[in-house]
Design a protein around this motif. Structure first.
Motif, PDB file in Angstrom:
ATOM      1  N   ASP A  90     -10.621 -17.783  25.074  1.00  0.00           N
ATOM      2  CA  ASP A  90      -9.702 -19.099  25.440  1.00  0.00           C
ATOM      3  C   ASP A  90      -8.377 -18.072  25.516  1.00  0.00           C
ATOM      4  OD1 ASP A  90      -7.748 -20.877  26.145  1.00  0.00           O
ATOM      5  OD2 ASP A  90      -8.387 -22.279  24.552  1.00  0.00           O
ATOM      6  N   LEU A  91      -7.663 -17.918  26.750  1.00  0.00           N
ATOM      7  CA  LEU A  91      -6.567 -16.966  26.840  1.00  0.00           C
ATOM      8  C   LEU A  91      -5.282 -18.012  26.219  1.00  0.00           C
ATOM      9  CD1 LEU A  91      -6.803 -15.625  30.247  1.00  0.00           C
ATOM     10  CD2 LEU A  91      -7.603 -14.511  28.166  1.00  0.00           C
ATOM     11  N   ASP A  92      -5.556 -19.149  26.060  1.00  0.00           N
ATOM     12  CA  ASP A  92      -4.266 -20.151  25.052  1.00  0.00           C
ATOM     13  C   ASP A  92      -4.372 -19.444  23.990  1.00  0.00           C
ATOM     14  OD1 ASP A  92      -3.679 -21.278  27.516  1.00  0.00           O
ATOM     15  OD2 ASP A  92      -4.553 -23.082  27.019  1.00  0.00           O
ATOM     16  N   GLU A  93      -5.362 -18.907  23.310  1.00  0.00           N
ATOM     17  CA  GLU A  93      -5.313 -18.447  21.942  1.00  0.00           C
ATOM     18  C   GLU A  93      -5.345 -16.853  21.805  1.00  0.00           C
ATOM     19  OE1 GLU A  93      -5.853 -20.746  19.585  1.00  0.00           O
ATOM     20  OE2 GLU A  93      -5.647 -22.020  21.197  1.00  0.00           O
ATOM     21  N   LEU A  94      -4.908 -16.312  22.704  1.00  0.00           N
ATOM     22  CA  LEU A  94      -4.515 -14.837  22.863  1.00  0.00           C
ATOM     23  C   LEU A  94      -3.066 -14.753  22.279  1.00  0.00           C
ATOM     24  CD1 LEU A  94      -5.314 -12.262  23.784  1.00  0.00           C
ATOM     25  CD2 LEU A  94      -4.274 -12.570  26.064  1.00  0.00           C
ATOM     26  N   GLU A  95      -3.477 -13.682  21.206  1.00  0.00           N
ATOM     27  CA  GLU A  95      -2.171 -13.381  20.169  1.00  0.00           C
ATOM     28  C   GLU A  95      -1.578 -11.993  20.451  1.00  0.00           C
ATOM     29  OE1 GLU A  95      -2.428 -16.788  16.623  1.00  0.00           O
ATOM     30  OE2 GLU A  95      -3.035 -14.713  16.476  1.00  0.00           O
ATOM     31  N   SER A  96      -2.526 -10.987  20.632  1.00  0.00           N
ATOM     32  CA  SER A  96      -2.008  -9.600  20.369  1.00  0.00           C
ATOM     33  C   SER A  96      -2.738  -8.850  21.340  1.00  0.00           C
ATOM     34  CB  SER A  96      -2.162  -9.158  18.984  1.00  0.00           C
ATOM     35  OG  SER A  96      -3.625  -9.060  18.849  1.00  0.00           O
ATOM     36  N   VAL A  97      -1.925  -7.668  21.715  1.00  0.00           N
ATOM     37  CA  VAL A  97      -2.565  -6.664  22.577  1.00  0.00           C
ATOM     38  C   VAL A  97      -2.462  -5.242  21.755  1.00  0.00           C
ATOM     39  CG1 VAL A  97      -2.393  -5.235  24.585  1.00  0.00           C
ATOM     40  CG2 VAL A  97      -2.503  -7.704  24.787  1.00  0.00           C
ATOM     41  N   ASP A  98      -3.250  -4.483  21.527  1.00  0.00           N
ATOM     42  CA  ASP A  98      -3.279  -3.132  20.770  1.00  0.00           C
ATOM     43  C   ASP A  98      -3.642  -2.061  21.803  1.00  0.00           C
ATOM     44  OD1 ASP A  98      -2.296  -4.319  18.344  1.00  0.00           O
ATOM     45  OD2 ASP A  98      -4.480  -4.662  17.869  1.00  0.00           O
ATOM     46  N   MET A  99      -2.833  -1.095  21.794  1.00  0.00           N
ATOM     47  CA  MET A  99      -3.341   0.242  22.502  1.00  0.00           C
ATOM     48  C   MET A  99      -4.307   0.863  21.385  1.00  0.00           C
ATOM     49  SD  MET A  99      -1.393   3.041  24.524  1.00  0.00           S
ATOM     50  CE  MET A  99      -0.690   3.765  22.798  1.00  0.00           C
ATOM     51  N   VAL A 100      -5.242   1.402  21.793  1.00  0.00           N
ATOM     52  CA  VAL A 100      -6.116   2.199  20.939  1.00  0.00           C
ATOM     53  C   VAL A 100      -6.352   3.584  21.347  1.00  0.00           C
ATOM     54  CG1 VAL A 100      -8.314   2.387  19.509  1.00  0.00           C
ATOM     55  CG2 VAL A 100      -7.354   0.292  19.939  1.00  0.00           C
ATOM     56  N   LEU A 101      -5.931   4.709  20.711  1.00  0.00           N
ATOM     57  CA  LEU A 101      -5.973   6.149  21.213  1.00  0.00           C
ATOM     58  C   LEU A 101      -6.818   6.855  20.229  1.00  0.00           C
ATOM     59  CD1 LEU A 101      -2.493   7.012  21.779  1.00  0.00           C
ATOM     60  CD2 LEU A 101      -4.232   6.239  23.606  1.00  0.00           C
ATOM     61  N   SER A 102      -7.833   7.530  20.932  1.00  0.00           N
ATOM     62  CA  SER A 102      -8.925   8.148  20.251  1.00  0.00           C
ATOM     63  C   SER A 102      -8.991   9.812  20.782  1.00  0.00           C
ATOM     64  CB  SER A 102     -10.350   7.619  20.489  1.00  0.00           C
ATOM     65  OG  SER A 102     -11.321   8.298  19.864  1.00  0.00           O
TER      66      SER A 102
ATOM     67  N   ALA B   1       2.248 -11.773  30.349  1.00  0.00           N
ATOM     68  CA  ALA B   1       1.761 -10.500  30.453  1.00  0.00           C
ATOM     69  C   ALA B   1       0.283 -10.034  29.896  1.00  0.00           C
ATOM     70  CB  ALA B   1       2.796  -9.424  30.118  1.00  0.00           C
ATOM     71  N   MET B   2       0.226 -10.628  28.570  1.00  0.00           N
ATOM     72  CA  MET B   2      -1.268 -10.344  27.896  1.00  0.00           C
ATOM     73  C   MET B   2      -2.276 -11.166  28.730  1.00  0.00           C
ATOM     74  SD  MET B   2      -0.647 -11.219  23.860  1.00  0.00           S
ATOM     75  CE  MET B   2       1.093 -10.340  23.086  1.00  0.00           C
ATOM     76  N   ARG B   3      -2.059 -12.195  29.199  1.00  0.00           N
ATOM     77  CA  ARG B   3      -3.120 -13.006  29.859  1.00  0.00           C
ATOM     78  C   ARG B   3      -3.283 -12.181  31.408  1.00  0.00           C
ATOM     79  NH1 ARG B   3      -3.119 -19.080  28.763  1.00  0.00           N
ATOM     80  NH2 ARG B   3      -3.959 -19.244  30.844  1.00  0.00           N
ATOM     81  N   GLU B   4      -2.243 -11.712  31.920  1.00  0.00           N
ATOM     82  CA  GLU B   4      -2.520 -11.069  33.097  1.00  0.00           C
ATOM     83  C   GLU B   4      -3.061  -9.593  33.116  1.00  0.00           C
ATOM     84  OE1 GLU B   4       1.176 -11.026  35.267  1.00  0.00           O
ATOM     85  OE2 GLU B   4       1.581 -13.060  35.153  1.00  0.00           O
ATOM     86  N   LEU B   5      -2.991  -9.018  32.025  1.00  0.00           N
ATOM     87  CA  LEU B   5      -3.506  -7.740  31.804  1.00  0.00           C
ATOM     88  C   LEU B   5      -5.164  -7.855  31.424  1.00  0.00           C
ATOM     89  CD1 LEU B   5      -3.602  -4.719  31.458  1.00  0.00           C
ATOM     90  CD2 LEU B   5      -2.717  -4.980  29.157  1.00  0.00           C
ATOM     91  N   PHE B   6      -5.338  -9.108  30.546  1.00  0.00           N
ATOM     92  CA  PHE B   6      -6.852  -9.470  30.397  1.00  0.00           C
ATOM     93  C   PHE B   6      -7.472  -9.446  31.711  1.00  0.00           C
ATOM     94  CE2 PHE B   6     -10.234 -11.944  29.085  1.00  0.00           C
ATOM     95  CZ  PHE B   6     -10.663 -11.588  27.822  1.00  0.00           C
TER      96      PHE B   6
END
Length: 329
Positions: free
Chosen positions: A135-147, A228-233
């Motif tokens: 549920d994108l209404d519950e989207l709270e965070s975006v993290d970039m993960v680098l490996s 922006a988080m929703r749109e990126l998802f």
């Protein structure tokens, strides 16, 4: 021989050398027929170039005729190269065997084929593909993960989305390798791999990189608006659906784990500048810090120190508390 003629021959010779190098690698990575077939074709291709260069510099009266013959061979090679098309129908490696797909109704997105393998070693794992809803209404965070794995300037880029119920799903743009294939940066220039978007549980895709493969992994919380988080998802979902309909080749520079994220992000944040750090992805934290993507209440060095979760991930292990534990100080 006039000076103008010498310059022309040098430029023509340089062009032959460059085209020959590209053609030799293209034959090596893409021509069917096994090692011997590839080797023979490459030797003949290089021999034709050497003959053209000999005619160009040692037998000028043969130069024009040899040049036309070599040009014809180049056209044949380019025709063959253009005929190589990406496909979704190959014998794929287990971890990219299924393609991500998605649909949404209102704020709820349903993902098909979310990877949730249980990894013991790189060759010993339990295969699990799941269908999940978010549920994108519950989207709270975006993290970039680098490996990273030994070359600090080069990193694999993943993006993790966190929800209020504690769920995290990671999107990763990866090569879609066949059973017999291994990753090759050079092969990525020569249509060796198709492109895929993988969605996975953090206990799969982050755990395997830290505890199984011994890579260094860092997580950077990204400053983004909820819209922006929703749109990126949704951009990830659209890209995955697009690859289902129209496969693409991976490219080491133009279509890789970082450049595709940049293209999606730029559609959301117009004017986001191109930068060398998008290619040398190990320097992405500097890029994001410079453009307001990371928290400026801390120095970049402080952010980097907290971002490294390699030891924490290995210590926690593949447990239900994985996502929460790797984010603890």
């Amino acid at each position: 021989m006039s000076g103008k003629s010498i310059v022309w021959r040098v430029l023509a010779g340089l062009a032959v050398v460059l085209v020959t190098a590209w053609g030799g690698l293209a034959l090596y990575y893409q021509l069917p027929g096994g090692r011997w077939g590839k080797g023979l074709a490459t030797v003949l291709w290089v021999a034709s170039a050497l003959a053209a260069l000999y005619a160009l510099f040692a037998r000028p009266h043969w130069g024009r005729r040899a040049g036309w013959l070599y040009a014809l061979l180049v056209l044949v090679l380019l025709g063959w190269w253009h005929s190589l098309q990406p496909s979704n129908d190959r014998v794929w490696a287990d971890d990219v065997a299924r393609m991500l797909g998605g649909s949404h109704a209102g704020s709820v997105v349903r993902l098909e084929n979310v990877r949730n393998f249980q990894w013991r070693t790189d060759d010993d794992y339990t295969v699990r593909w799941e269908n999940r809803s978010y549920d994108l209404d519950e989207l709270e965070s975006v993290d970039m993960v680098l490996s990273t794995w030994g070359m600090p300037a080069i990193a694999h880029t993943l993006v993790s989305f966190g929800f209020s119920d504690g769920q995290h799903v990671v999107f990763s743009v990866e090569i879609r390798k066949e059973k017999h294939e291994k990753f090759s940066e050079i092969g990525g220039f020569f249509k060796e791999f198709e492109l895929s978007v993988v969605a996975a549980d953090e206990r799969d895709i982050i755990y395997v990189r830290t505890a199984v493969r011994g890579e260094q992994v860092a997580i950077y919380p990204i400053s983004m608006s909820r819209q922006a988080m929703r749109e990126l998802f949704l951009a990830y979902v659209d890209t995955a659906n697009g690859l289902r309909e129209q496969p693409r080749f991976y490219h080491t520079v133009t279509a890789n784990c970082t450049t595709l994220v940049y293209q999606m992000a730029r559609a959301i944040v117009p004017g986001l500048p191109m930068d060398y750090r998008l290619l040398l992805s190990g320097y992405l934290p500097e890029y994001l810090y410079a453009h307001g993507g990371l928290d400026h209440s801390q120095s970049l060095e402080q952010i980097r120190q907290h971002a490294d979760i390699t030891a924490r991930a290995a210590r926690v292990g593949n447990t239900p508390e994985f996502s929460r534990a790797i984010r603890q100080p």
